[in-house]
Design an enzyme around this catalytic site. Structure first.
Site, PDB file in Angstrom:
ATOM      1  N   ASP A  98      -9.741 -10.230  10.072  1.00 53.71           N
ATOM      2  CA  ASP A  98      -9.664  -9.033   9.232  1.00 53.71           C
ATOM      3  C   ASP A  98     -11.069  -8.426   9.046  1.00 53.71           C
ATOM      4  OD1 ASP A  98      -8.148  -7.368   7.127  1.00 53.71           O
ATOM      5  OD2 ASP A  98      -9.771  -8.218   5.949  1.00 53.71           O
TER       6      ASP A  98
ATOM      7  N   LYS B  26     -12.831  -4.732  10.425  1.00 55.44           N
ATOM      8  CA  LYS B  26     -13.541  -3.808   9.539  1.00 55.44           C
ATOM      9  C   LYS B  26     -14.973  -3.549  10.022  1.00 55.44           C
ATOM     10  CE  LYS B  26     -10.628  -5.131   5.637  1.00 55.44           C
ATOM     11  NZ  LYS B  26     -10.457  -6.145   4.577  1.00 55.44           N
TER      12      LYS B  26
ATOM     13  N   VAL C 299       0.839  -1.214   0.000  1.00 59.57           N
ATOM     14  CA  VAL C 299       0.000   0.000   0.000  1.00 59.57           C
ATOM     15  C   VAL C 299       0.870   1.260   0.000  1.00 59.57           C
ATOM     16  CG1 VAL C 299      -1.840   1.262   1.190  1.00 59.57           C
ATOM     17  CG2 VAL C 299      -1.880  -1.239   1.165  1.00 59.57           C
TER      18      VAL C 299
HETATM   19  N1  HSE Z   1      -6.452  -9.421   3.115  1.00 60.58           N
HETATM   20  C1  HSE Z   1      -7.437  -8.385   2.959  1.00 60.58           C
HETATM   21  C2  HSE Z   1      -8.551  -8.937   2.089  1.00 60.58           C
HETATM   22  C3  HSE Z   1      -6.786  -7.195   2.343  1.00 60.58           C
HETATM   23  O1  HSE Z   1      -8.380 -10.020   1.518  1.00 60.58           O
HETATM   24  O2  HSE Z   1      -9.600  -8.316   1.995  1.00 60.58           O
HETATM   25  C4  HSE Z   1      -7.594  -5.935   2.397  1.00 60.58           C
HETATM   26  O3  HSE Z   1      -7.894  -5.525   3.689  1.00 60.58           O
END
Ligand code: HSE
Length: 412
Positions: free
Chosen positions: A196, A200, A11
């Site tokens: 992850d 979010k 990024v």
């Molecule tokens: N590993 C994360 C995904 C990357 O696959 O969405 C983006 O946050």
């Protein structure tokens, strides 16, 4: 105006690339006379990189340089990102981050440091990569009471599930392909176990409902236990399995929030979101359902969101944007088993007919699912809608079945 970038990985290097490539239009939009990357902080060496002259290894150079007004944090992880970001905000520098782990764990505190120092802490890239979602929620949908939000928030798991559903590929093969394509986190556990997506949904729920939702308060289940049999049974039901982050405002002001595999019905807006794409459905009281769709991962889509935040910081020098939330009281997130939904169940059975008659007696009416070639040693069905804790109690009282899969059916 000078910018520093901390972390020259996928990024971070994308951010420098976009800032360089679109330099003139970005300067114009920033309302500044100039906008330049002065430093790139990374412990690694990048011999031959066109930005080699900007590389530094000492964070204090950025901290002590008054010309650096905006700092981009694309290092990832909690430490030392938290310490670096806190110091920058306290030193009167705005910070832009793509680091969902940082925002989910420390967002409330960092936002208060930003407010105290009249600078900005922006994090559009932390959810949904290149999909605009943080700013639309805090600005464009500001007239609404947001009742509910649900999203396919992880590209890697959505890619894996798509391969399983459309190509009958095993979980392991699909994960390998996702890694080869560069979608997965360094450690894919964060993707496949739902961490992850959890980070979010915490950020989105904090933003939508106004109080910090911490990841450890959100029940999180990944996709590692989903089998090709589940995919086939759910297809027979008319649904598809997606890893969903969901959050909902309860009548008592508390929040329901989970990350789990979930069934969405074929034909619904989320069902057709495939491959590495993400989609976020926001249910507002004035707008109804609004869905944001796009690439949720990848170098340039994510860099696009970071750079837009840099431009926003530049435009709002000396003015804190009203994006944020407060601390939550204890037990702000309710027990996930209080939610009401139908449940998809796949269970091993010794005697199919006997098991079915006991299920009907103890659980009530169920929709039995079959597909061509399914085994007689397992039964799959969908219950009627009910409180999860009560449905589970009834299911546990059925003799002669061993539950191997439980997936919640949603109404998205
Ligand atoms: N590993 C994360 C995904 C990357 O696959 O969405 C983006 O946050």
């Amino acid at each position: 105006m000078n910018v520093a970038v901390m972390g020259y990985g996928t990024v971070g290097s994308g951010v420098v690339e976009v800032l360089t490539k679109n330099h003139d239009s970005i300067v114009k939009r920033s309302t500044q006379s100039e906008l330049e990357v002065k430093y790139i902080l990374d412990l690694r060496d990048f011999p031959g990189d066109p930005n080699e002259d900007k590389m530094i290894k000492d964070f204090n150079i950025i901290l002590n340089d008054d010309d650096v007004k905006v700092v981009v944090e694309t290092m990832g992880g909690l430490h030392p990102a938290y310490e670096f970001v806190s110091s920058c905000l306290k030193a009167g520098k705005s910070v832009v981050t793509s680091n969902k782990e940082l925002v989910a764990a420390k967002g409330c505190e960092l936002l208060s440091f930003a407010a105290e120092n009249n600078v900005n802490f922006l994090f559009e890239a932390s959810v949904g990569g290149g999909i605009p979602i943080i700013r639309p929620i805090s600005q464009c949908l500001a007239a609404n009471e947001i009742d509910e939000i649900a999203g396919i928030l992880n590209g890697t798991t959505n890619f894996i599930l798509t391969m399983m559903i459309e190509k009958n590929m095993s979980f392991e093969d699909a994960l390998k392909l996702a890694q080869d394509n560069g979608y997965a986190e360094k450690d894919p556990t964060a993707d496949v176990e739902g961490h992850d997506a959890c980070r979010k949904i915490c950020i989105l729920a904090s933003l939508c409902f106004g109080k910090h939702v911490y990841p450890d308060s959100v029940y999180t289940e990944g996709i590692t236990k989903i089998t090709l049999d589940d995919v086939a049974y759910v297809n027979a039901y008319g649904g598809v399995i997606k890893l969903l982050g969901r959050a909902k405002r309860m009548e008592n002001g508390k929040i329901f929030a989970v990350v789990t595999p979930a069934i969405v019905m074929q034909g619904s807006q989320l069902a057709s979101v495939n491959d590495v794409f993400n989609a976020i459905l926001v249910r507002g009281d004035a707008t109804g359902d609004v869905v944001f769709y796009g690439k949720g991962a990848g170098k340039l889509p994510t860099a696009s969101a970071v750079v837009a935040d840099v431009i926003d910081c530049a435009r709002n020098m000396g003015r804190k944007k009203p994006i944020g939330w407060g601390e939550a009281e204890e037990n702000y997130v309710v027990d996930y088993k209080t939610a009401e939904n139908p449940l998809y169940i796949r269970a091993a059975v010794e005697d199919y007919e006997k098991a079915l008659s006991e299920i009907t007696e103890k659980v009530g009416n169920v929709k039995v699912l079959v597909f061509e070639g399914c085994k007689k040693t397992e039964i799959a069905f969908v219950t009627e809608c009910g409180k999860e804790s009560e449905l589970c109690e009834k299911l546990n009282s059925v003799n002669g079945i061993k539950i191997e899969s439980l997936i919640r059916v949603t109404d998205y």
